[in-house]
Design an enzyme around this catalytic site. Structure first.
Site, mmCIF file in Angstrom:
data_model
loop_
_atom_site.group_PDB
_atom_site.id
_atom_site.type_symbol
_atom_site.label_atom_id
_atom_site.label_comp_id
_atom_site.label_asym_id
_atom_site.label_seq_id
_atom_site.Cartn_x
_atom_site.Cartn_y
_atom_site.Cartn_z
ATOM 1 N N GLY A 154 -1.652 7.919 -4.540
ATOM 2 C CA GLY A 154 -2.336 6.844 -5.403
ATOM 3 C C GLY A 154 -3.225 7.511 -6.219
ATOM 4 O O GLY A 154 -4.132 8.274 -5.631
ATOM 5 N N CYS A 198 0.997 -0.227 1.644
ATOM 6 C CA CYS A 198 1.260 -0.171 0.023
ATOM 7 C C CYS A 198 2.094 -1.630 -0.478
ATOM 8 O O CYS A 198 2.850 -1.368 -1.359
ATOM 9 C CB CYS A 198 2.262 0.913 -0.102
ATOM 10 S SG CYS A 198 1.635 2.467 0.397
#
Length: 265
Positions: free
Chosen positions: A186, A215
């Site tokens: 990320g 996620c």
């Protein structure tokens, strides 16, 4: 790309609190933008912490109200903690930045790292990170006595695996022979310089992931190098391999700006 500098911030008993690491990221980011330092990758472990990217849905957070740190990276909610190697590559890239290419380079370095330990990993289309691929759907065991055609995760938009027993837990994806994420990615790009980065599950307690929707993915799970190998692996073992593979991939990369298609006037 210029030479990549690595900074080992702290591991084990010297694990770095998330806020302290985030503050250091911002300091290094500003220095890199000003060309005061070279591209730099911070490497560390965190004490247990949940962090939520900008796209996190409220329904994906811990049901028991466990605190979550909201951060300015992309992606959704995840966990960091002991047994997980975290890396924050802070790099200056050509503008407009090709974010997808940057993510693919990080994935490649981590795929090579896993291969060195004898674990075959891959990408999954539409899902960032590094994955151990499961069996074909028609060869997986039934869940809770249900056929795969009736898997509630695929047919019920409100189904919550956290409330339906261990057979649906993300940490048990390997037993279900499903796709499972071994490394998460990320990032954020500001002023042409990257922040945040990746987390490799080396030997963490993956039960931490069962309290969230990792996620935002409900039909897959999580794993680690230790889980896949069936033996203990330490962050200290993985650290130099990650450094070497990041250096090989990032320093040799031919960096290009993102191609912007212009609409004819």
């Amino acid at each position: 790309m210029s030479e990549l500098r690595f900074v080992r911030m702290g591991f084990g008993a010297e694990a770095v609190e998330y806020q302290a690491a985030w503050d250091e990221q911002r300091r290094v980011h500003a220095a890199r933008f000003a060309d005061e330092i070279p591209d730099t990758c911070l490497l560390l472990e965190h004490p247990p912490v949940y962090t939520a990217g900008r796209r996190t849905d409220p329904s994906e957070r811990p049901l028991d109200g466990t605190p979550v740190i909201d951060v300015d990276r992309g992606g959704k909610i995840t966990w960091h903690g002991p047994g997980q190697l975290v890396g924050y590559p802070i790099q200056k890239l050509p503008r407009p930045v090709d974010v997808v290419a940057h993510v693919r380079r990080l994935e490649e370095a981590l795929i090579r790292t896993c291969a060195e330990f004898g674990v075959a990993t891959s990408r999954v289309e539409g899902r960032s990170g590094v994955w151990v691929l499961g069996d074909p759907v028609d060869q997986r065991p039934a869940l809770g006595g249900l056929s795969l055609d009736l898997d509630p995760r695929l047919t019920d938009e409100e189904f919550d695996p956290r409330m339906n027993g261990p057979e649906y837990a993300p940490s048990n994806a390997g037993q279900r022979r499903e796709d499972r994420k071994l490394a998460a990615i990320g990032i954020r790009v500001a002023k042409g310089v990257t922040m945040h980065g990746f987390a490799v599950n080396v030997n963490p307690d993956n039960l931490w992931f069962d309290r969230i929707i990792p996620c935002g993915i409900r039909d897959a799970g999580v794993t680690s190098l230790a889980n896949e190998l069936g033996r203990d692996v330490t962050v200290a073992e993985v650290l130099p391999v990650v450094e070497r593979q990041l250096r090989a991939v990032l320093e040799d990369a031919e960096l290009r700006a993102r191609v912007v298609e212009r609409t004819p006037a």
